[in-house]
Design a protein around this motif. Structure first.
Motif, PDB file in Angstrom:
ATOM      1  N   GLU A  72       1.138  -1.526   0.180  1.00  0.00           N
ATOM      2  CA  GLU A  72       0.124  -0.102   0.108  1.00  0.00           C
ATOM      3  C   GLU A  72       1.085   1.381  -0.144  1.00  0.00           C
ATOM      4  O   GLU A  72       0.909   1.754  -0.960  1.00  0.00           O
ATOM      5  CB  GLU A  72      -0.751  -0.423   1.442  1.00  0.00           C
ATOM      6  CG  GLU A  72      -1.994   1.044   1.244  1.00  0.00           C
ATOM      7  CD  GLU A  72      -2.841   0.708   2.242  1.00  0.00           C
ATOM      8  OE1 GLU A  72      -3.572  -0.343   2.440  1.00  0.00           O
ATOM      9  OE2 GLU A  72      -2.897   1.727   3.586  1.00  0.00           O
ATOM     10  N   LYS A 110     -12.667   0.660  -4.569  1.00  0.00           N
ATOM     11  CA  LYS A 110     -11.813   1.036  -5.674  1.00  0.00           C
ATOM     12  C   LYS A 110     -11.933   1.387  -6.324  1.00  0.00           C
ATOM     13  O   LYS A 110     -10.634   1.623  -7.204  1.00  0.00           O
ATOM     14  CB  LYS A 110     -11.005  -0.635  -5.671  1.00  0.00           C
ATOM     15  CG  LYS A 110     -10.934  -1.366  -4.675  1.00  0.00           C
ATOM     16  CD  LYS A 110      -9.477  -0.392  -3.346  1.00  0.00           C
ATOM     17  CE  LYS A 110      -9.442  -1.087  -2.111  1.00  0.00           C
ATOM     18  NZ  LYS A 110      -8.558  -0.012  -1.154  1.00  0.00           N
ATOM     19  N   TYR A 152      -9.738   4.473  -8.236  1.00  0.00           N
ATOM     20  CA  TYR A 152      -8.491   4.571  -8.943  1.00  0.00           C
ATOM     21  C   TYR A 152      -9.039   4.707 -10.680  1.00  0.00           C
ATOM     22  O   TYR A 152      -8.400   4.765 -11.236  1.00  0.00           O
ATOM     23  CB  TYR A 152      -8.029   3.310  -8.432  1.00  0.00           C
ATOM     24  CG  TYR A 152      -6.996   3.048  -7.680  1.00  0.00           C
ATOM     25  CD1 TYR A 152      -6.439   4.085  -7.013  1.00  0.00           C
ATOM     26  CD2 TYR A 152      -8.238   2.606  -6.015  1.00  0.00           C
ATOM     27  CE1 TYR A 152      -5.763   4.236  -5.871  1.00  0.00           C
ATOM     28  CE2 TYR A 152      -7.534   2.044  -5.261  1.00  0.00           C
ATOM     29  CZ  TYR A 152      -5.921   3.322  -4.613  1.00  0.00           C
ATOM     30  OH  TYR A 152      -5.674   3.473  -3.243  1.00  0.00           O
ATOM     31  N   ILE A 195      -8.150  -3.671  -8.835  1.00  0.00           N
ATOM     32  CA  ILE A 195      -8.498  -4.981  -7.799  1.00  0.00           C
ATOM     33  C   ILE A 195      -8.238  -6.650  -9.110  1.00  0.00           C
ATOM     34  O   ILE A 195      -8.082  -6.479 -10.321  1.00  0.00           O
ATOM     35  CB  ILE A 195     -10.336  -4.627  -7.785  1.00  0.00           C
ATOM     36  CG1 ILE A 195     -10.045  -5.569  -6.958  1.00  0.00           C
ATOM     37  CG2 ILE A 195     -10.501  -5.255  -9.405  1.00  0.00           C
ATOM     38  CD1 ILE A 195     -10.161  -4.751  -5.066  1.00  0.00           C
TER      39      ILE A 195
END
Lengths: 521, 569
Positions: B128, B187, B191, B218
């Motif tokens: 991360e 996600k 993103y 993902i």
């Protein structure tokens, strides 16, 4: 209490206080009205001076009574001059037999409610009756004495001005109670004021002061305020000056004064100038080029984001970026250019470089100075207002001062960098114990953090510094090593000002600003 | 920069010795780390890492590696580097259309370890921090980790239309196509921006056509959910910059190796050039050695260091060093790519030896200090205002239109406004100072009267012709507030100030909506307006909730300085 102390007290007594004290008899109580008459002072003067004597514990209150003082109202005064409506109407009926209500109204200067109230009263007592056709007739004269007594009482009160209710006869008291203006009622003949009357005696201290005052006798004509006239006509000569009680607190003044935080910044400014630093200035609005690109912060750097700095709404971009700096800096980013570096190796975006923003670091001012033919050797500083996109809280303000600068010279290296920081520690924080820690700034290498043991705060970070990377200096036309330094002094300022919220450095609270005391030196 | 949580015990076992938190604090200097806290109960250390170019240090393994090397001279042997010819564990085949979308990919396998809970937590944290901070929120690089046992090589890295493929993403139960993931998956919502405007999306599938992931959004739930107990992993990185992709993979490989894994190389095969050839075996040592002369080192450090000293210090810090006469050829370890210039190596020499081992030397070259003219001029005026009994104020410059325009009775005006507003209260730069003094007034109705305040400070005004469309000016404003405050009192102060500045001024009646009509004047010096003066309008006072008469003036110091210089020359 020594004799001297007693004398000092007596010396500082106000003439009014002396006059009141002379009205006292040792061991005896005296009440307000007696005090006024014996001292022959006005009520207001008595109130003021007895207040002082009580505050100084020279006299004390021994008793308190509430007196009801009777006086005439405006209506009462009119009735004194023109007689009461009842007597006037009685007289009018007597003088004009057969007169009716409207006849009375024409003759007498009374309003209709007064007339009907008075006729009602006369009727109740059986003095008058309303006959056929509204004609008014006198039926019995004897109960009229009751109204005549009222008239006499009005005259008596008028003559005395004010009468203590308790000094009147029972009958008179009943009349007044019946005719005084009651709360919520517009009209009334008598006004009853409640007045607190106190009795006083000399307190322990007062007994000594009193004796001294008696001994000195009646005050001679003392000078209170020396006036231009006295100086001109010489009338002050031969007269004593009343002595003041100089221990009393004076009235408050609010002097003109530097802002306490500005005072701190001034002291930093003075120290830097004394160390040979020259001030540099820059604008509140910058473009990304001078704020970041010229400092070799790559355009994808995490701190170059809408969540880190404030961008300007419009126009959004600078018209141009000064050459040859744009060409040099973009080359340094792309390939290192002629800096000996491999560069960041990405395509430099001129549009991003032009983007206007609020200056986020004082180093932007240094970058412009480097590009503007700085002196070598040279030392520069700025105290620059900077802006960061941060939640405002006790440790973050919407704008703040950064104290930053540069040092240019052939002699600059890691050890002279440490030497400069040591000097700052000693001069700015008076810290003799220091520690240097490795640090990271995008534009310096090597980079160092200066930690000092502050006399009050213990170990703390005082500043950060480093030697500008060649990728910063060479594209801006500087070919000697340059120290970049920054000092974080707000925490020191906050401790010295005893504030715990950084926003209070720019407080809008005038009282706080006026009363803060500083000790920077 | 990143703050990470690591277990003290984990750090100690990776280093091979135990420490007090104080020891750790000291050793963290080696990694530019600051100990933010230690919780005895959970054994958790919070460490902030400041170097944004050293993502290898943003994890327990990296910190341990640097400290272990310095303390014990033990640098891990990473045999999987430089083994370009050895057997590959697999292949990633890149399709030509990736070039315009997200051109680079690489991967490796890790086997023979046991993924436990702590390792999993650390792996996810590292993934991360690297993709968020170093990878610019996954735009520049993103990382995927998978259960190797479910993958059949070769893996294909290619593009597909948004609706051509469906799979079950992590965190969901049902299959979704790529467009649905962008729209509905949390996600995807965060993103999806990275892929905005693209007609085809990147996808990683194995040889059987099973989806590994939809990078950089993902992973697939079937293949891409790593759990405690797994013993074999496939790690891939995709991105826009080949060096970042290779660096991230190297860091992840040495981290897993340090925890006992066997790293297997995976070959990425491109139909286009990458700068490192068309077939790259990963992990791969891609950084070039630098040359450093002892003279360079001396010039930077201010101290002559011997060849042996430099070489020893760099060796302790993880470099490979070859001596060549007066020069050294230094190769940074393969998990570092932050050496852009020899100067970067010099800092590591200093860190390795310890900053406090260098004796500070005072710079001795003579320079003359001094203040700028405008600062001196402002100080002159401050001195005068203070002498006239005024309390100095400093205010924030970033404020609101409400304060500088509307509450002052003014309409819309061009001001320097913030684009990315955080709060409307801090959204515009002040262009005059009287509103700052009104703010003080409004907050100080309980303070002892009279109030006489002033501020000298910066403002920003719109400047249509200027390169930055704005100018920063220095202004001074003064405000008087008490029951009898009036024009004349303010005028007297201004008049006295101008007398001492030797500036001929006159007042010309004018209109200003902050001030009472007929009691307002423009301050002229020659034929130039240099300020204004007047009694504050009761409507304005009421708007600020001020219940006391105020009079004020404001003057422009830049203009006055110019006139002052002429007048006093």
């Amino acid at each position: 209490m020594t004799k001297d102390e007693t004398r000092n007290i007596v010396d500082s007594l106000h003439p009014l206080e002396v006059r009141l004290l002379l009205a006292f008899e040792a061991g005896k109580a005296i009440d307000d009205s007696l005090l006024i008459s014996r001292a022959s002072v006005e009520q207001a003067q008595k109130d003021m001076a007895i207040g002082w004597l009580l505050a100084k514990a020279i006299v004390e209150v021994t008793g308190e009574t509430v007196e009801r003082i009777v006086a005439l109202t405006e209506i009462g005064e009119r009735y004194r001059d023109q007689k009461t409506p009842e007597l006037r109407i009685y007289q009018a009926i007597k003088d004009n037999p057969g007169v009716n209500m409207s006849g009375i109204r024409e003759r007498e200067d009374l309003d209709s409610t007064e007339i009907s109230a008075a006729i009602g009263a006369l009727k109740d007592k059986g003095i008058v009756r309303i006959a056929q056709g509204g004609r008014l007739e006198i039926t019995d004269e004897s109960p009229l004495s009751e109204f005549e007594d009222i008239q006499i009482l009005i005259s008596a009160v008028a003559t005395l001005g004010e009468v203590n209710l308790s000094e009147l006869s029972q009958g008179e008291q009943v009349i007044i109670e019946g005719l005084h203006r009651k709360r919520g009622k517009a009209k009334g003949v008598f006004r009853i004021n409640e007045k607190v009357s106190r009795t006083y005696t000399l307190a322990d201290l007062g007994a000594k002061v009193h004796a001294e005052v008696l001994q000195r006798g009646k005050p001679v004509d003392e000078i209170s305020q020396l006036t231009p006239e006295m100086l001109k006509d010489g009338s002050w000569e031969g007269k004593p000056f009343r002595k003041y009680n100089i221990t009393l607190p004076p009235p408050r003044v609010t002097p003109g004064r530097r802002h306490p935080y500005k005072e701190f910044l001034d002291s930093v400014k003075d120290k830097l100038v004394a160390m040979g630093f020259e001030e540099m200035r820059g604008g509140l609005v910058e473009n990304e080029f001078w704020n970041m690109d010229a400092l070799y912060m790559p355009q994808f750097h995490p701190a170059r984001d809408i969540h880190d700095v404030y961008y300007v709404k419009g126009p959004k971009s600078a018209r141009e970026i000064e050459e040859p700096f744009l060409a040099n800096v973009s080359k340094a980013h792309y390939s290192g250019g002629d800096t000996g570096s491999r560069g960041w190796q990405y395509r430099f975006d001129v549009d991003k470089a032009k983007r206007l923003m609020l200056r986020s670091q004082g180093t932007a001012v240094s970058a412009r100075t480097l590009a503007n033919n700085p002196k070598v050797p040279g030392k520069y500083f700025s105290i620059a207002r900077c802006f960061r996109y941060e939640q405002i809280d006790a440790t973050h303000a919407q704008d703040f001062f950064q104290i930053e600068g540069i040092v240019l010279g052939e002699e600059i290296n890691f050890r002279t960098l440490l030497g400069l920081l040591e000097l700052f520690a000693l001069e700015v924080a008076k810290a003799k114990e220091i520690e240097f820690l490795p640090a990271y700034f995008p534009f310096t290498e090597p980079s160092v953090e200066l930690h000092v043991r502050h006399p009050k705060l213990g170990w703390m970070e005082l500043g950060g510094a480093g030697i500008f990377r060649p990728e910063v200096t060479i594209p801006l036309g500087v070919h000697v090593p340059v120290i970049a330094w920054g000092l974080g002094l707000d925490r020191m300022a906050m401790v010295a000002l005893d504030i715990h919220d950084i926003r209070d450095l720019f407080s809008a609270n005038l009282d706080m600003i006026r009363t803060k005391r500083t000790h920077w030196l | 920069m990143p703050t990470i949580s690591i277990k003290k015990k984990d750090l100690e076992s990776l280093i091979g010795s135990s420490f007090s938190p104080q020891d750790i604090e000291q050793h963290l200097q080696l990694v530019k780390g600051e100990l933010k806290g230690y919780d005895l109960k959970s054994d958790e250390l919070k460490v902030e890492l400041s170097d944004s170019n050293r993502p290898d240090l943003w994890c327990c393994e990296g910190i341990a590696r640097q400290i272990r090397g310095k303390l014990r001279g033990e640098w891990g042997d990473y045999p999987f580097f430089g083994s370009n010819n050895s057997k590959k564990s697999g292949q990633i085949i890149v399709s030509a259309d990736m070039r315009e979308i997200r051109p680079y990919v690489g991967g490796f396998t890790a086997t023979g370890m046991n993924v436990d809970d702590e390792m999993l937590v650390q792996m996810i944290q590292t993934q991360e921090k690297i993709s968020e901070i170093f990878g610019s929120k996954r735009r520049r690089i993103s990382i995927g980790i998978y259960d190797l046992s479910r993958i059949r090589f070769p893996v294909h890295y290619k593009t597909v239309p948004p609706e051509a493929i469906s799979f079950t993403p992590l965190g969901f139960e049902e299959k979704m196509n790529l467009r649905e993931i962008i729209k509905d998956h949390p996600k995807g919502q965060v993103y999806g921006e990275i892929l905005k405007g693209m007609e085809r999306y990147p996808i990683l599938v194995d040889s059987r056509g099973d989806v590994l992931s939809f990078p950089p959004i993902i992973n697939s739930r079937e293949v891409g959910e790593v759990q405690a107990g797994d013993s074999a992993l496939f790690v891939e990185v995709t991105g826009l910059d080949i060096r970042l992709v290779l660096l991230a993979l190297n860091i992840l490989a040495v981290n897993l190796h340090d925890r006992g894994a066997r790293i297997g190389a995976v070959e990425a095969v491109y139909p286009y050039d990458t700068g490192f050839g068309r077939a790259i075996s990963i992990p791969c040592e891609f950084t070039k050695p630098l040359n450093l002369s002892l003279r360079d080192v001396e010039r930077v450090m201010g101290e002559r260091l011997s060849m042996d000293a430099v070489s020893g210090l760099l060796g302790d810090y993880g470099y490979r060093v070859k001596k060549q006469g007066e020069s050294l050829e230094v190769t940074p370890p393969p998990y570092r790519d932050d050496m852009m210039h020899p100067i970067d190596v010099c800092e590591d020499i200093a860190i390795s030896r310890g900053y406090n081992s260098f004796k500070p030397v005072m710079p001795s070259q003579m320079t003359v200090g001094g203040l700028s003219d405008i600062e001196l001029f402002a100080d002159l005026i401050r001195g005068h205002m203070i002498g006239s009994g005024f309390q100095e104020i400093i205010s924030n410059i970033l404020t609101s239109k409400e304060d500088i325009l509307y509450k002052m009775g003014l309409g819309e005006e061009k001001a320097i406004e913030v684009d990315n507003i955080m709060s409307i209260s801090y959204s515009v730069l002040r262009h005059w100072i009287i509103p700052s003094l009104m703010r003080v007034e409004a907050a100080s109705t309980e303070s002892f009267y009279p109030h006489k305040t002033f501020e000298t400070g910066e403002v920003a005004v719109y400047d249509e012709a200027g390169n930055l469309s704005s100018r920063t000016l220095m202004k001074c404003a003064a405000l008087i507030s008490h029951p009898a405050a009036n024009f004349s009192e303010a005028h007297a102060i201004l008049e006295a100030l101008m007398y001492y500045l030797q500036i001929e001024c006159r007042l010309v009646p004018g209109d200003h909506r902050s001030l009472i009509d007929g009691r307002m004047g423009w301050v002229y010096a020659g034929d130039e307006v240099v300020g204004l003066i007047g009694e504050m309008h009761p409507r304005v006072l009421t708007g600020w909730d001020i219940h006391m008469p105020c009079s004020a003036f404001e003057i422009e110091l830049d203009k006055l300085l110019r006139i002052y210089k002429v007048a006093t020359s």
